[in-house]
Design a protein around this motif. Structure first.
Motif, PDB file in Angstrom:
ATOM      1  N   GLN A   1       0.843  -1.200   0.000  1.00 47.37           N
ATOM      2  CA  GLN A   1       0.000   0.000   0.000  1.00 47.37           C
ATOM      3  C   GLN A   1       0.875   1.247   0.000  1.00 47.37           C
ATOM      4  OE1 GLN A   1      -3.397  -0.099  -0.246  1.00 47.37           O
ATOM      5  NE2 GLN A   1      -3.153   2.072  -0.609  1.00 47.37           N
ATOM      6  N   THR A   2       0.872   1.976  -1.107  1.00 44.85           N
ATOM      7  CA  THR A   2       1.681   3.189  -1.218  1.00 44.85           C
ATOM      8  C   THR A   2       0.932   4.381  -0.642  1.00 44.85           C
ATOM      9  OG1 THR A   2       0.807   3.597  -3.420  1.00 44.85           O
ATOM     10  CG2 THR A   2       2.891   2.389  -3.275  1.00 44.85           C
ATOM     11  N   GLY A   3       1.686   5.468  -0.463  1.00 43.57           N
ATOM     12  CA  GLY A   3       1.074   6.712  -0.011  1.00 43.57           C
ATOM     13  C   GLY A   3       0.893   6.812   1.487  1.00 43.57           C
ATOM     14  N   VAL A   4       1.593   6.008   2.255  1.00 42.66           N
ATOM     15  CA  VAL A   4       1.491   6.076   3.711  1.00 42.66           C
ATOM     16  C   VAL A   4       2.762   6.719   4.256  1.00 42.66           C
ATOM     17  CG1 VAL A   4      -0.028   4.081   3.901  1.00 42.66           C
ATOM     18  CG2 VAL A   4       2.420   3.751   4.007  1.00 42.66           C
ATOM     19  N   ARG A   5       2.674   7.243   5.460  1.00 41.18           N
ATOM     20  CA  ARG A   5       3.836   7.898   6.070  1.00 41.18           C
ATOM     21  C   ARG A   5       4.659   6.950   6.920  1.00 41.18           C
ATOM     22  NH1 ARG A   5       0.793  13.403   7.478  1.00 41.18           N
ATOM     23  NH2 ARG A   5       0.847  14.232   5.368  1.00 41.18           N
ATOM     24  N   SER A   6       4.013   5.989   7.543  1.00 42.57           N
ATOM     25  CA  SER A   6       4.721   5.013   8.363  1.00 42.57           C
ATOM     26  C   SER A   6       3.782   3.856   8.656  1.00 42.57           C
ATOM     27  CB  SER A   6       5.215   5.647   9.668  1.00 42.57           C
ATOM     28  OG  SER A   6       4.110   6.043  10.449  1.00 42.57           O
ATOM     29  N   GLY A   7       4.303   2.863   9.353  1.00 42.66           N
ATOM     30  CA  GLY A   7       3.487   1.722   9.720  1.00 42.66           C
ATOM     31  C   GLY A   7       4.294   0.447   9.688  1.00 42.66           C
ATOM     32  N   VAL A   8       3.668  -0.615  10.119  1.00 42.06           N
ATOM     33  CA  VAL A   8       4.300  -1.930  10.114  1.00 42.06           C
ATOM     34  C   VAL A   8       3.409  -2.880   9.331  1.00 42.06           C
ATOM     35  CG1 VAL A   8       5.511  -1.579  12.297  1.00 42.06           C
ATOM     36  CG2 VAL A   8       3.221  -2.544  12.311  1.00 42.06           C
ATOM     37  N   PRO A   9       3.973  -3.954   8.789  1.00 43.99           N
ATOM     38  CA  PRO A   9       3.152  -4.942   8.092  1.00 43.99           C
ATOM     39  C   PRO A   9       2.091  -5.533   9.019  1.00 43.99           C
ATOM     40  CG  PRO A   9       5.473  -5.300   7.632  1.00 43.99           C
ATOM     41  CD  PRO A   9       5.393  -4.266   8.713  1.00 43.99           C
ATOM     42  N   THR A  10       0.905  -5.723   8.471  1.00 37.89           N
ATOM     43  CA  THR A  10      -0.189  -6.297   9.249  1.00 37.89           C
ATOM     44  C   THR A  10      -0.828  -7.435   8.468  1.00 37.89           C
ATOM     45  OG1 THR A  10      -1.753  -4.682   8.339  1.00 37.89           O
ATOM     46  CG2 THR A  10      -0.721  -4.141  10.445  1.00 37.89           C
ATOM     47  N   LEU A  11      -1.435  -8.335   9.215  1.00 39.75           N
ATOM     48  CA  LEU A  11      -2.130  -9.463   8.611  1.00 39.75           C
ATOM     49  C   LEU A  11      -3.602  -9.361   8.953  1.00 39.75           C
ATOM     50  CD1 LEU A  11      -2.292 -12.178   7.129  1.00 39.75           C
ATOM     51  CD2 LEU A  11      -1.721 -13.279   9.296  1.00 39.75           C
ATOM     52  N   ASP A  12      -4.424  -9.273   7.928  1.00 45.37           N
ATOM     53  CA  ASP A  12      -5.874  -9.304   8.085  1.00 45.37           C
ATOM     54  C   ASP A  12      -6.331 -10.668   7.579  1.00 45.37           C
ATOM     55  OD1 ASP A  12      -8.681  -9.171   7.213  1.00 45.37           O
ATOM     56  OD2 ASP A  12      -8.539  -7.064   7.780  1.00 45.37           O
ATOM     57  N   PRO A  13      -7.095 -11.424   8.385  1.00 44.78           N
ATOM     58  CA  PRO A  13      -7.489 -12.775   7.954  1.00 44.78           C
ATOM     59  C   PRO A  13      -8.324 -12.784   6.676  1.00 44.78           C
ATOM     60  CG  PRO A  13      -8.281 -12.301  10.190  1.00 44.78           C
ATOM     61  CD  PRO A  13      -7.567 -11.099   9.704  1.00 44.78           C
ATOM     62  N   ASN A  14      -8.990 -11.683   6.374  1.00 45.47           N
ATOM     63  CA  ASN A  14      -9.846 -11.632   5.186  1.00 45.47           C
ATOM     64  C   ASN A  14      -9.118 -11.101   3.949  1.00 45.47           C
ATOM     65  OD1 ASN A  14     -12.111 -12.553   6.644  1.00 45.47           O
ATOM     66  ND2 ASN A  14     -12.438 -10.487   7.413  1.00 45.47           N
ATOM     67  N   THR A  15      -8.253 -10.118   4.116  1.00 45.89           N
ATOM     68  CA  THR A  15      -7.612  -9.489   2.954  1.00 45.89           C
ATOM     69  C   THR A  15      -6.145  -9.854   2.791  1.00 45.89           C
ATOM     70  OG1 THR A  15      -7.095  -7.494   4.229  1.00 45.89           O
ATOM     71  CG2 THR A  15      -9.185  -7.515   3.027  1.00 45.89           C
ATOM     72  N   GLY A  16      -5.549 -10.530   3.745  1.00 45.71           N
ATOM     73  CA  GLY A  16      -4.152 -10.932   3.639  1.00 45.71           C
ATOM     74  C   GLY A  16      -3.206  -9.907   4.238  1.00 45.71           C
ATOM     75  N   TRP A  17      -1.967  -9.954   3.798  1.00 44.07           N
ATOM     76  CA  TRP A  17      -0.935  -9.078   4.325  1.00 44.07           C
ATOM     77  C   TRP A  17      -1.019  -7.706   3.684  1.00 44.07           C
ATOM     78  CZ3 TRP A  17       2.203  -9.933   8.351  1.00 44.07           C
ATOM     79  CH2 TRP A  17       2.341 -11.238   8.793  1.00 44.07           C
ATOM     80  N   THR A  18      -0.797  -6.675   4.491  1.00 45.88           N
ATOM     81  CA  THR A  18      -0.688  -5.305   3.994  1.00 45.88           C
ATOM     82  C   THR A  18       0.669  -4.767   4.423  1.00 45.88           C
ATOM     83  OG1 THR A  18      -3.077  -4.958   4.145  1.00 45.88           O
ATOM     84  CG2 THR A  18      -1.689  -2.986   4.027  1.00 45.88           C
ATOM     85  N   ILE A  19       1.450  -4.354   3.435  1.00 48.68           N
ATOM     86  CA  ILE A  19       2.775  -3.800   3.678  1.00 48.68           C
ATOM     87  C   ILE A  19       2.696  -2.307   3.361  1.00 48.68           C
ATOM     88  CG2 ILE A  19       5.229  -3.938   3.111  1.00 48.68           C
ATOM     89  CD1 ILE A  19       4.070  -6.624   4.127  1.00 48.68           C
ATOM     90  N   PRO A  20       2.847  -1.438   4.369  1.00 45.00           N
ATOM     91  CA  PRO A  20       2.816   0.009   4.081  1.00 45.00           C
ATOM     92  C   PRO A  20       4.108   0.423   3.369  1.00 45.00           C
ATOM     93  CG  PRO A  20       3.241  -0.367   6.405  1.00 45.00           C
ATOM     94  CD  PRO A  20       3.011  -1.709   5.790  1.00 45.00           C
ATOM     95  N   VAL A  21       3.961   1.188   2.301  1.00 49.77           N
ATOM     96  CA  VAL A  21       5.114   1.603   1.503  1.00 49.77           C
ATOM     97  C   VAL A  21       5.236   3.123   1.552  1.00 49.77           C
ATOM     98  CG1 VAL A  21       6.162   1.589  -0.796  1.00 49.77           C
ATOM     99  CG2 VAL A  21       4.865  -0.393  -0.011  1.00 49.77           C
ATOM    100  N   THR A  22       6.250   3.594   2.278  1.00 53.11           N
ATOM    101  CA  THR A  22       6.537   5.024   2.317  1.00 53.11           C
ATOM    102  C   THR A  22       7.330   5.392   1.058  1.00 53.11           C
ATOM    103  OG1 THR A  22       8.612   4.684   3.487  1.00 53.11           O
ATOM    104  CG2 THR A  22       6.645   4.984   4.853  1.00 53.11           C
ATOM    105  N   ASN A  23       7.569   6.664   0.868  1.00 57.90           N
ATOM    106  CA  ASN A  23       8.383   7.085  -0.278  1.00 57.90           C
ATOM    107  C   ASN A  23       9.791   6.497  -0.202  1.00 57.90           C
ATOM    108  OD1 ASN A  23       6.322   8.535  -1.441  1.00 57.90           O
ATOM    109  ND2 ASN A  23       6.869  10.428  -0.393  1.00 57.90           N
ATOM    110  N   GLU A  24      10.331   6.389   1.015  1.00 59.92           N
ATOM    111  CA  GLU A  24      11.654   5.809   1.182  1.00 59.92           C
ATOM    112  C   GLU A  24      11.658   4.324   0.825  1.00 59.92           C
ATOM    113  OE1 GLU A  24      10.099   7.543   3.701  1.00 59.92           O
ATOM    114  OE2 GLU A  24      11.164   9.424   3.389  1.00 59.92           O
ATOM    115  N   THR A  25      10.613   3.614   1.238  1.00 58.70           N
ATOM    116  CA  THR A  25      10.505   2.187   0.911  1.00 58.70           C
ATOM    117  C   THR A  25      10.332   2.001  -0.592  1.00 58.70           C
ATOM    118  OG1 THR A  25       9.482   1.799   3.068  1.00 58.70           O
ATOM    119  CG2 THR A  25       9.269   0.055   1.442  1.00 58.70           C
TER     120      THR A  25
END
Length: 159
Positions: free
Chosen positions: A109-133
């Motif tokens: 998921q792009t366009g975020v400022r920070s965060g950690v990877p999360t696991l949602d049982p329904n939608t799967g893994w979400t990896i926050p992608v900052t501009n640096e990432t």
């Protein structure tokens, strides 16, 4: 100076200075508002497309977690995928979703400022992608290997 009111549009000889029937007045209003509504609809469609992730079908997609250290609860997410899917992932310019019939999807998921990877049982893994990432992903060589991101607790194994 006189002001134009809605009531003036529907009078046979209103403040507009010409004779207009109610049907003609509605036609004039439609001419004014339909282009604005059309432009608004186009903008909403474009914004929706930018937020919905591009789907990348991976032949290989496995996700595991591991402790960074035995003394802490910090985890690293290890994503294993094939080289073709990785080549598409490193060109990231918007949200991307890796899918596979045998594994949960992984959404970058792009366009975020920070965060950690999360696991949602329904939608799967979400990896926050900052501009640096995003810059770090783009700098990775598109060849098989093991890559640990410095901006996020994520490692990518390319087979």
């Amino acid at each position: 100076m006189t002001s134009v009111t809605m009531a003036g549009l529907f009078t046979p000889n209103g403040e507009l200075g010409f004779n207009a029937t109610p049907a003609e007045s509605l036609f004039i209003l439609a001419l004014l508002f339909v282009p604005a509504l059309l432009i608004l609809a186009i903008v909403l469609v474009i914004l929706r497309r930018r937020r919905s992730p591009q789907v990348i079908a991976a032949r290989t997609l496995k996700v595991h977690t591991a402790n960074l250290s035995p003394d802490t609860d910090e985890l690293i997410v290890i994503i294993t995928l094939d080289q073709d899917a990785f080549k598409e992932l490193v060109l990231i310019d918007g949200p991307r979703r890796l899918t596979s019939p045998t594994s949960r999807p992984v959404t970058f998921q792009t366009g975020v400022r920070s965060g950690v990877p999360t696991l949602d049982p329904n939608t799967g893994w979400t990896i926050p992608v900052t501009n640096e990432t995003k810059a770090e992903l783009r700098a990775l060589p598109a060849q098989p290997g093991e890559y640990e991101l410095t901006t996020m607790p994520v490692a990518i194994v390319v087979e």
